[in-house]
Design an enzyme around this catalytic site. Structure first.
Site, PDB file in Angstrom:
ATOM      1  N   CYS A 229      -1.143  10.845 -16.543  1.00 45.27           N
ATOM      2  CA  CYS A 229      -1.941  11.809 -17.323  1.00 45.27           C
ATOM      3  C   CYS A 229      -3.417  11.523 -17.110  1.00 45.27           C
ATOM      4  O   CYS A 229      -3.888  10.412 -17.384  1.00 45.27           O
ATOM      5  CB  CYS A 229      -1.596  11.719 -18.799  1.00 45.27           C
ATOM      6  SG  CYS A 229      -2.603  12.826 -19.838  1.00 45.27           S
TER       7      CYS A 229
ATOM      8  N   GLN B 185       0.834  -1.197   0.000  1.00 50.32           N
ATOM      9  CA  GLN B 185       0.000   0.000   0.000  1.00 50.32           C
ATOM     10  C   GLN B 185       0.873   1.254   0.000  1.00 50.32           C
ATOM     11  O   GLN B 185       0.357   2.362  -0.148  1.00 50.32           O
ATOM     12  CB  GLN B 185      -0.889   0.005   1.250  1.00 50.32           C
ATOM     13  CG  GLN B 185      -1.894  -1.129   1.306  1.00 50.32           C
ATOM     14  CD  GLN B 185      -2.596  -1.186   2.651  1.00 50.32           C
ATOM     15  OE1 GLN B 185      -2.038  -1.646   3.638  1.00 50.32           O
ATOM     16  NE2 GLN B 185      -3.819  -0.700   2.703  1.00 50.32           N
TER      17      GLN B 185
ATOM     18  N   HIS C  18      -1.456   1.153  -4.539  1.00 51.19           N
ATOM     19  CA  HIS C  18      -1.857   2.551  -4.339  1.00 51.19           C
ATOM     20  C   HIS C  18      -1.004   3.535  -5.135  1.00 51.19           C
ATOM     21  O   HIS C  18      -1.004   4.729  -4.841  1.00 51.19           O
ATOM     22  CB  HIS C  18      -1.812   2.906  -2.845  1.00 51.19           C
ATOM     23  CG  HIS C  18      -2.907   2.268  -2.054  1.00 51.19           C
ATOM     24  ND1 HIS C  18      -2.916   2.221  -0.676  1.00 51.19           N
ATOM     25  CD2 HIS C  18      -4.033   1.623  -2.448  1.00 51.19           C
ATOM     26  CE1 HIS C  18      -4.007   1.586  -0.260  1.00 51.19           C
ATOM     27  NE2 HIS C  18      -4.689   1.214  -1.313  1.00 51.19           N
TER      28      HIS C  18
ATOM     29  N   CYS D 290       1.636  16.181 -20.584  1.00 49.13           N
ATOM     30  CA  CYS D 290       1.877  14.747 -20.758  1.00 49.13           C
ATOM     31  C   CYS D 290       2.815  14.534 -21.943  1.00 49.13           C
ATOM     32  O   CYS D 290       2.582  15.101 -23.025  1.00 49.13           O
ATOM     33  CB  CYS D 290       0.555  14.026 -21.002  1.00 49.13           C
ATOM     34  SG  CYS D 290       0.721  12.319 -21.562  1.00 49.13           S
TER      35      CYS D 290
ATOM     36  N   ALA E 137       8.843  -3.775  12.822  1.00 45.02           N
ATOM     37  CA  ALA E 137       9.045  -4.569  11.610  1.00 45.02           C
ATOM     38  C   ALA E 137      10.515  -4.933  11.416  1.00 45.02           C
ATOM     39  O   ALA E 137      10.832  -6.004  10.874  1.00 45.02           O
ATOM     40  CB  ALA E 137       8.528  -3.805  10.389  1.00 45.02           C
TER      41      ALA E 137
ATOM     42  N   GLY F 128       2.571  -4.145   9.078  1.00 50.64           N
ATOM     43  CA  GLY F 128       2.459  -2.694   9.230  1.00 50.64           C
ATOM     44  C   GLY F 128       1.211  -2.097   8.620  1.00 50.64           C
ATOM     45  O   GLY F 128       1.243  -0.960   8.156  1.00 50.64           O
ATOM     46  N   THR F 129       0.109  -2.848   8.650  1.00 48.76           N
ATOM     47  CA  THR F 129      -1.143  -2.343   8.083  1.00 48.76           C
ATOM     48  C   THR F 129      -2.160  -2.111   9.190  1.00 48.76           C
ATOM     49  O   THR F 129      -2.175  -2.816  10.197  1.00 48.76           O
ATOM     50  CB  THR F 129      -1.727  -3.329   7.052  1.00 48.76           C
ATOM     51  OG1 THR F 129      -2.067  -4.544   7.716  1.00 48.76           O
ATOM     52  CG2 THR F 129      -0.730  -3.610   5.952  1.00 48.76           C
ATOM     53  N   SER F 130      -3.041  -1.142   8.971  1.00 48.66           N
ATOM     54  CA  SER F 130      -4.021  -0.780   9.997  1.00 48.66           C
ATOM     55  C   SER F 130      -5.253  -1.680   9.972  1.00 48.66           C
ATOM     56  O   SER F 130      -5.958  -1.801  10.976  1.00 48.66           O
ATOM     57  CB  SER F 130      -4.470   0.673   9.797  1.00 48.66           C
ATOM     58  OG  SER F 130      -5.139   0.813   8.542  1.00 48.66           O
TER      59      SER F 130
END
Length: 232
Positions: A116, A90, A108, A135, A218, A174-176
């Site tokens: 563009c 993410q 993400h 672009c 981590a 390390g993710t919520s």
């Protein structure tokens, strides 16, 4: 299980020890802005200068950041494990690649990429983007950071879901556990019988769905787990 197929999901927590703040850090970059203003298409439409400058700052921070032992352990796992290892992140900071990981799935987006809005062409972002950059493909002045904002569909979902359907082990680091669709990955993995592992400083919103939980930094938990996998 000699060479298990592993799917790993990483979030902001794995990069926190490299000096990159999470949403929840008091006094950090995110604390200075409302998510609605800097991480939504509507915010970009209202004030593109604010959004571009916000991501210029994040890009500069990521450019200077150094991977930690958690990142390097995952790169080692990709190199040495004889089974499949799909690394999904993410994060947009590029620290997995700096640590030596290859074929990282950026669900993400990435700070080092520009997009563009007119033709969907992507190219390497300069360290400092400008509002209305043209672009290189279609010349429209509609460049934006190649980041998946709230309300937009994450990238590569077909590939991620296909890997989860074949996974023997699913690991979240390390993710919520409160941002979907990533928060639902553990349920998909459990559905096919995968062993599920969470490594987090604090328990996530979905911690109860994991069979194995390893609290802590981590930089400590990830290398220890990688050793376990490679020694098994």
């Amino acid at each position: 299980m000699t060479h298990p197929s592993i799917v790993i999901l990483t979030g902001a927590g794995i990069s926190a020890e490299s000096g990159l703040g999470t949403f929840r850090d008091e006094g950090g970059l995110w604390a200075q802005h409302r998510i609605e203003d800097v991480a939504t298409p509507e915010g970009f439409a209202r004030n593109p200068s604010l959004v571009v400058e916000f991501y210029n700052t994040r890009r500069a921070q990521a450019h200077d950041a150094v991977p930690n032992a958690g990142h390097t352990a995952l790169a080692r796992l990709q190199r040495e494990h004889k089974g499949e290892v799909l690394l999904v992140t993410q994060n947009v900071d590029g620290l997995h690649e700096k640590a030596g990981s290859t074929d990282v799935v950026h669900m993400h987006g990435a700070l080092n990429s520009a997009l563009c809005s007119t033709c969907d062409h992507r190219w390497a972002a300069p360290l400092e983007m400008q509002v209305g950059e043209a672009c290189p493909n279609c010349a429209a002045p509609t460049a934006r950071p190649d980041i998946v904002w709230f309300g937009e569909m994450p990238y590569h979902m077909d590939r991620i879901e296909a890997a989860l359907m074949q996974a023997d082990i699913f690991v979240a680091i390390g993710t919520s556990g409160n941002v979907y669709p990533a928060a639902g990955f553990v349920q998909m993995a459990r559905h096919v019988g995968a062993h599920t592992v969470e490594m987090n400083l604090d328990p996530s919103e979905t911690v109860a769905l994991f069979e194995d939980t390893r609290p802590g930094k981590a930089s400590i938990t990830v290398p220890a787990w990688v050793d376990d996998i490679l020694d098994s």
